[in-house]
Enzyme design. Structure first.
Site, short mmCIF file in Angstrom:
data_model
loop_
_atom_site.label_atom_id
_atom_site.label_comp_id
_atom_site.label_asym_id
_atom_site.label_seq_id
_atom_site.Cartn_x
_atom_site.Cartn_y
_atom_site.Cartn_z
N ARG A 52 101.78 140.64 24.93
CA ARG A 52 102.93 141.52 24.77
C ARG A 52 103.10 142.08 23.36
O ARG A 52 102.95 143.27 23.16
CB ARG A 52 104.21 140.78 25.22
CG ARG A 52 105.34 141.70 25.56
CD ARG A 52 106.52 140.95 26.12
NE ARG A 52 107.19 140.14 25.12
CZ ARG A 52 108.17 139.28 25.38
NH1 ARG A 52 108.56 139.10 26.61
NH2 ARG A 52 108.72 138.58 24.43
N LYS A 166 99.47 133.83 44.54
CA LYS A 166 100.81 133.71 43.96
C LYS A 166 101.33 135.12 43.69
O LYS A 166 100.55 136.02 43.35
CB LYS A 166 100.76 132.90 42.66
CG LYS A 166 102.14 132.56 42.11
CD LYS A 166 102.05 131.46 41.06
CE LYS A 166 101.62 131.97 39.71
NZ LYS A 166 101.39 130.86 38.75
N LYS A 168 104.88 137.44 42.08
CA LYS A 168 106.10 137.44 41.30
C LYS A 168 107.29 137.76 42.21
O LYS A 168 107.16 138.53 43.16
CB LYS A 168 106.02 138.47 40.18
CG LYS A 168 104.86 138.25 39.21
CD LYS A 168 104.94 136.92 38.49
CE LYS A 168 103.90 136.83 37.38
NZ LYS A 168 103.90 135.48 36.76
N ASP A 197 106.82 133.06 41.87
CA ASP A 197 107.04 132.83 40.44
C ASP A 197 108.13 133.77 39.92
O ASP A 197 107.96 134.99 39.95
CB ASP A 197 105.71 133.10 39.69
CG ASP A 197 105.79 132.80 38.21
OD1 ASP A 197 106.88 132.39 37.72
OD2 ASP A 197 104.76 132.96 37.52
N ASN A 199 109.49 133.56 36.75
CA ASN A 199 109.40 133.75 35.29
C ASN A 199 110.75 133.58 34.59
O ASN A 199 111.12 134.39 33.72
CB ASN A 199 108.79 135.11 34.97
CG ASN A 199 107.31 135.15 35.32
OD1 ASN A 199 106.94 135.55 36.43
ND2 ASN A 199 106.46 134.69 34.43
N GLU A 249 104.91 126.28 31.65
CA GLU A 249 104.13 127.21 30.82
C GLU A 249 104.86 127.63 29.56
O GLU A 249 104.24 128.10 28.62
CB GLU A 249 103.70 128.43 31.63
CG GLU A 249 104.83 129.35 32.02
CD GLU A 249 104.37 130.54 32.87
OE1 GLU A 249 104.05 130.32 34.05
OE2 GLU A 249 104.33 131.66 32.35
N HIS A 299 98.62 126.51 33.78
CA HIS A 299 99.01 127.90 33.55
C HIS A 299 97.80 128.59 32.96
O HIS A 299 97.34 128.26 31.87
CB HIS A 299 100.19 128.00 32.57
CG HIS A 299 100.56 129.43 32.30
ND1 HIS A 299 100.65 129.95 31.03
CD2 HIS A 299 100.84 130.45 33.14
CE1 HIS A 299 100.98 131.23 31.11
NE2 HIS A 299 101.10 131.56 32.38
N GLU A 318 94.75 128.17 37.91
CA GLU A 318 95.25 129.53 38.15
C GLU A 318 94.18 130.53 37.74
O GLU A 318 93.44 130.32 36.78
CB GLU A 318 96.52 129.76 37.30
CG GLU A 318 97.11 131.14 37.50
CD GLU A 318 98.48 131.30 36.82
OE1 GLU A 318 98.77 130.54 35.87
OE2 GLU A 318 99.23 132.18 37.25
#
Ligand SMILES: [Mg+2]
Length: 348
Positions: A52, A166, A168, A197, A199, A249, A299, A318
């Site tokens: 990011r 998986k 989101k 997930d 987050n 994570e 993670h 993962e």
């Protein structure tokens, strides 16, 4: 053998395809690569990923070069736990969590790589592996995808041989989650594991409300339902839901896992190599979880596969979709262990 030099390289560029979860857009590929050299000519490397913030790889490089490296030049690189202790003491005043932990982890991973290469064996052999292959699922259900995109990527994951997928959740209202989960379930079939997930997107009440629905939809675990540091809320949520709570994570260091595990606030523990403290801390956290009967799912993948090979409580590594170059194929829904020396991985 003695450490003679630690060099750091940085890259940071926009991702070709940005991905989104419930709280953030991950639109960059940033890396900090650390190389530790020795007087015997053997070197170890690690690469830390940032998704990011553009400046993060360079900030981490600065911390490693100016603060951590000078403290361990001249040290025996085999003293991995001793070096970890020294770096934790060094960074205690500014906090060993956060970026300090990224730096200590980067050095820890490079040291394990170096140890494996100096003996010409993969690290999973040094750790005493329990298995030769690691079950895997594909984290492919990002929120920027519409339902057709979700269906397509889920089908691709199953074609590649992953056990399940998986996705989101929490990007919109619960009705949207339900529609998306049903679409993916329809593609992967009734028996393949499907994980969700969030987050860290929800507060306690919303996590409970949505968790009851995910449970009804036969989701295999509910990942990061709550802000990561709120142990009490995890414990209360786990008491109310049957679906396992997966988290870890975004926790830093062993103390952050101890109470969560001991109080029953986590049903699947998921440390991250960069944040938890490198291979050494992930291994020790995994063994602590094993003592409480809590399964371990990494993670991310990469070098983590060596930890997963060794732990008794491993359930999954993962992964994203497999690379198109055919460098690795799954066998019975599992990644084989990488054969190369050190912390070799299938990521490149
Ligand atoms: Mg996650």
């Amino acid at each position: 053998m003695k450490i003679t030099d630690i060099s750091v390289e940085v890259t940071s560029e926009p991702k070709a395809h940005a991905v989104r979860d419930a709280i953030q857009l991950l639109d960059r590929n940033g890396h900090t690569r650390v190389q530790i050299d020795t007087d015997e000519g053997v070197s170890g490397v690690s690469t830390t990923y940032f998704g990011r913030v553009e400046s993060s790889p360079a900030v981490l490089a600065h911390l490693i070069t100016d603060q951590l490296a000078p403290a361990i030049i001249g040290e025996d690189p085999a003293l991995i736990r001793g070096i970890r202790q020294r770096l934790q003491t060094l960074t205690d005043y500014q906090g060993t969590a956060g970026l300090s932990s990224y730096g200590i982890s980067a050095i820890d991973l490079a040291l394990w790589d170096l140890l494996g290469k100096s003996l010409d064996v993969p690290v999973w052999k040094l750790l005493g592996a329990q298995r030769t292959a690691i079950p895997t699922y594909a984290m492919v259900g990002w929120l920027e995808l519409d339902v057709a995109g979700l269906e397509s990527v889920s089908a691709k994951a199953m074609e590649q041989g992953f056990r399940g997928v998986k996705m989101k959740v929490g990007g919109g209202p619960l009705t949207e989650d339900v529609q998306r989960i049903k679409a993916v379930r329809n593609i992967i079939g009734p028996d393949a594991p499907l994980m969700v997930d969030a987050n860290q997107a929800f507060g306690y009440s919303e996590a409970l409300r949505r968790g009851r629905v995910y449970e009804e939809l036969d989701c295999r675990w509910f990942e990061e339902p709550l802000p990561a540091a709120d142990t009490d809320a995890h414990v209360r949520l786990a008491e109310k839901l049957d679906i396992p709570i997966a988290t870890g994570e975004n926790r830093y260091g062993q103390a952050a896992f101890r109470d969560l595990i001991a109080r029953g606030g986590v049903g699947v523990v998921q440390p991250d190599l960069r944040r938890a403290g490198g291979l050494t801390d992930c291994l020790e956290i995994g063994l602590m979880a094993a003592g409480f009967g809590v399964p371990y799912a990494s993670h991310g993948g990469g070098a983590h596969i060596h930890v997963l090979a060794a732990l008794p409580n491993t359930i999954y590594v993962e992964s994203g979709l497999l690379p198109e170059d055919g460098r690795v194929e799954l066998v019975d829904g599992c990644y084989p262990l990488p054969p190369g020396p050190g912390l070799s991985s299938w990521n490149g």
